[in-house]
Design an enzyme around this catalytic site. Structure first.
Site, PDB file in Angstrom:
ATOM      1  N   HIS A 104      49.848  56.168  56.497  1.00 29.17           N
ATOM      2  CA  HIS A 104      51.170  55.639  56.884  1.00 29.17           C
ATOM      3  C   HIS A 104      52.251  56.708  56.872  1.00 29.17           C
ATOM      4  O   HIS A 104      53.429  56.381  56.798  1.00 29.17           O
ATOM      5  CB  HIS A 104      51.538  54.452  55.976  1.00 29.17           C
ATOM      6  CG  HIS A 104      50.642  53.263  56.194  1.00 29.17           C
ATOM      7  ND1 HIS A 104      50.550  52.220  55.308  1.00 29.17           N
ATOM      8  CD2 HIS A 104      49.786  52.967  57.216  1.00 29.17           C
ATOM      9  CE1 HIS A 104      49.676  51.322  55.773  1.00 29.17           C
ATOM     10  NE2 HIS A 104      49.192  51.763  56.915  1.00 29.17           N
ATOM     11  N   SER A 172      47.175  45.445  48.198  1.00 29.35           N
ATOM     12  CA  SER A 172      46.990  44.005  48.394  1.00 29.35           C
ATOM     13  C   SER A 172      46.125  43.729  49.616  1.00 29.35           C
ATOM     14  O   SER A 172      45.772  42.581  49.877  1.00 29.35           O
ATOM     15  CB  SER A 172      48.355  43.329  48.571  1.00 29.35           C
ATOM     16  OG  SER A 172      49.009  43.847  49.715  1.00 29.35           O
TER      17      SER A 172
HETATM   18  N1  APR Z   1      47.727  49.458  39.083  1.00 30.84           N
HETATM   19  C1  APR Z   1      46.947  49.067  40.139  1.00 30.84           C
HETATM   20  N2  APR Z   1      47.349  48.139  41.029  1.00 30.84           N
HETATM   21  C2  APR Z   1      48.560  47.594  40.865  1.00 30.84           C
HETATM   22  C3  APR Z   1      49.421  47.948  39.795  1.00 30.84           C
HETATM   23  C4  APR Z   1      48.949  48.931  38.878  1.00 30.84           C
HETATM   24  N3  APR Z   1      49.679  49.327  37.832  1.00 30.84           N
HETATM   25  N4  APR Z   1      50.574  47.233  39.916  1.00 30.84           N
HETATM   26  C5  APR Z   1      50.428  46.464  41.010  1.00 30.84           C
HETATM   27  N5  APR Z   1      49.219  46.667  41.590  1.00 30.84           N
HETATM   28  C6  APR Z   1      48.646  46.076  42.805  1.00 30.84           C
HETATM   29  C7  APR Z   1      49.135  44.699  43.169  1.00 30.84           C
HETATM   30  O1  APR Z   1      48.384  43.717  42.455  1.00 30.84           O
HETATM   31  C8  APR Z   1      48.877  44.656  44.670  1.00 30.84           C
HETATM   32  O2  APR Z   1      47.546  44.216  44.948  1.00 30.84           O
HETATM   33  O3  APR Z   1      49.029  46.897  43.899  1.00 30.84           O
HETATM   34  C9  APR Z   1      49.010  46.124  45.095  1.00 30.84           C
HETATM   35  C10 APR Z   1      50.285  46.446  45.853  1.00 30.84           C
HETATM   36  O4  APR Z   1      50.281  45.768  47.068  1.00 30.84           O
HETATM   37  P1  APR Z   1      51.446  45.970  48.149  1.00 30.84           P
HETATM   38  O5  APR Z   1      52.789  45.917  47.484  1.00 30.84           O
HETATM   39  O6  APR Z   1      51.194  45.020  49.256  1.00 30.84           O
HETATM   40  O7  APR Z   1      51.244  47.503  48.634  1.00 30.84           O
HETATM   41  P2  APR Z   1      50.201  48.093  49.675  1.00 30.84           P
HETATM   42  O8  APR Z   1      48.948  47.303  49.693  1.00 30.84           O
HETATM   43  O9  APR Z   1      50.112  49.548  49.404  1.00 30.84           O
HETATM   44  O10 APR Z   1      50.959  47.888  51.052  1.00 30.84           O
HETATM   45  C11 APR Z   1      50.340  48.313  52.228  1.00 30.84           C
HETATM   46  O11 APR Z   1      52.211  47.752  53.579  1.00 30.84           O
HETATM   47  O12 APR Z   1      54.458  47.672  53.288  1.00 30.84           O
HETATM   48  C12 APR Z   1      53.463  48.315  53.968  1.00 30.84           C
HETATM   49  O13 APR Z   1      53.242  50.468  54.850  1.00 30.84           O
HETATM   50  C13 APR Z   1      53.441  49.779  53.645  1.00 30.84           C
HETATM   51  O14 APR Z   1      51.648  51.205  52.919  1.00 30.84           O
HETATM   52  C14 APR Z   1      52.245  49.930  52.748  1.00 30.84           C
HETATM   53  C15 APR Z   1      51.341  48.806  53.220  1.00 30.84           C
END
Ligand code: APR
Length: 227
Positions: A104, A172
């Site tokens: 990204h 997620s």
């Molecule tokens: N350790 C591991 N996982 C964690 C922790 C932690 N300390 N804290 C939270 N999480 C998990 C949550 O349970 C969730 O499943 O991290 C995940 C974060 O999910 P999102 O906020 O949806 O982030 P991400 O999956 O990286 O988003 C994907 O979406 O917004 C766009 O481009 C952006 O790259 C991003 C993409």
């Protein structure tokens, strides 16, 4: 050497102090995606978008990798490790990981608005409004916005097909095409999912869920894989 491929998301950087996107106090709770993370938002209000990413960059510069990032570096002593990250921070590189594919984009880079091959390192935290590429066009953040193509996807998919072990951490799995990488993992390859709130993944016999934050879960997993 066996090959480990890691798909990381915002959760791995959470314990370094960067909020995730979809938590109740996350980035998308406080900002509308369509205001700051789409090509249309950039057309409408480049200053707002630029300020948003300047702030993200300032924050990313102030944080350090955590034990989760470091555990992935440790694995390189025994494995050929490729990290495919959805994160735009550079904490994997800062920790010392040698092969990182940014699906990204990267906060630390800017790029030309008229020629996507013109990519520049940013000194400090700010892309200034008056900065121009060598073709004279304004610079935008080197970020893949919603609705844009993901140029690194093909290489990420072929690396995933080569994995002997696949690790998913802190994502997620809401956003495609990144989330679809899990389907490129060959049958029989063990998959480990490190996330305190394990995401929805189609059940497969060879998936192990480690319901811990990245600092604990990845440290445990690296200890196990290094034995
Ligand atoms: N350790 C591991 N996982 C964690 C922790 C932690 N300390 N804290 C939270 N999480 C998990 C949550 O349970 C969730 O499943 O991290 C995940 C974060 O999910 P999102 O906020 O949806 O982030 P991400 O999956 O990286 O988003 C994907 O979406 O917004 C766009 O481009 C952006 O790259 C991003 C993409």
């Amino acid at each position: 050497m066996k090959k480990i491929v890691v798909l990381s998301g915002a959760g791995i950087s959470a314990e370094s102090g960067i909020p995730t996107f979809r938590a109740s106090d996350g980035l998308w709770e406080n900002h509308r995606i369509e205001d700051v993370a789409t090509p249309e938002a950039w057309e409408r209000n480049p200053t707002l978008v630029q300020n948003f990413y300047n702030e993200r960059r300032k924050q990313a510069l102030s944080v350090q990798p955590n034990a989760g990032h470091l555990a992935l570096v440790k694995l390189e002593e025994k494995y050929d490790v490729t990290i495919i990250t959805q994160n735009v921070d550079n904490l994997h590189e800062k920790a010392g990981s040698s092969t990182v594919i940014h699906l990204h984009g990267e906060l630390s880079k800017s790029r030309s608005c008229v020629d996507e091959t013109l990519i520049y390192d940013i000194e400090g935290w700010e892309i200034k409004a008056e900065e121009r590429c060598e073709k004279g066009s304004p610079l935008r953040p080197h970020i893949v916005w919603f609705g844009e193509a993901v140029p690194m996807m093909d290489i990420a998919a072929s690396v995933t097909q080569e994995a002997d072990i696949f690790i998913v951490v802190g994502t997620s799995l809401n956003v495609y095409p990144a989330a679809g990488l899990i389907f490129a993992v060959q049958k029989g390859v063990p998959i480990y999912v490190v996330d305190p709130y394990s995401p929805e993944i189609q059940k497969r016999a060879n998936i192990t869920f480690i319901a811990e934050p990245a600092t604990i879960g990845l440290t445990q997993l690296a200890d196990q894989l290094m034995r």
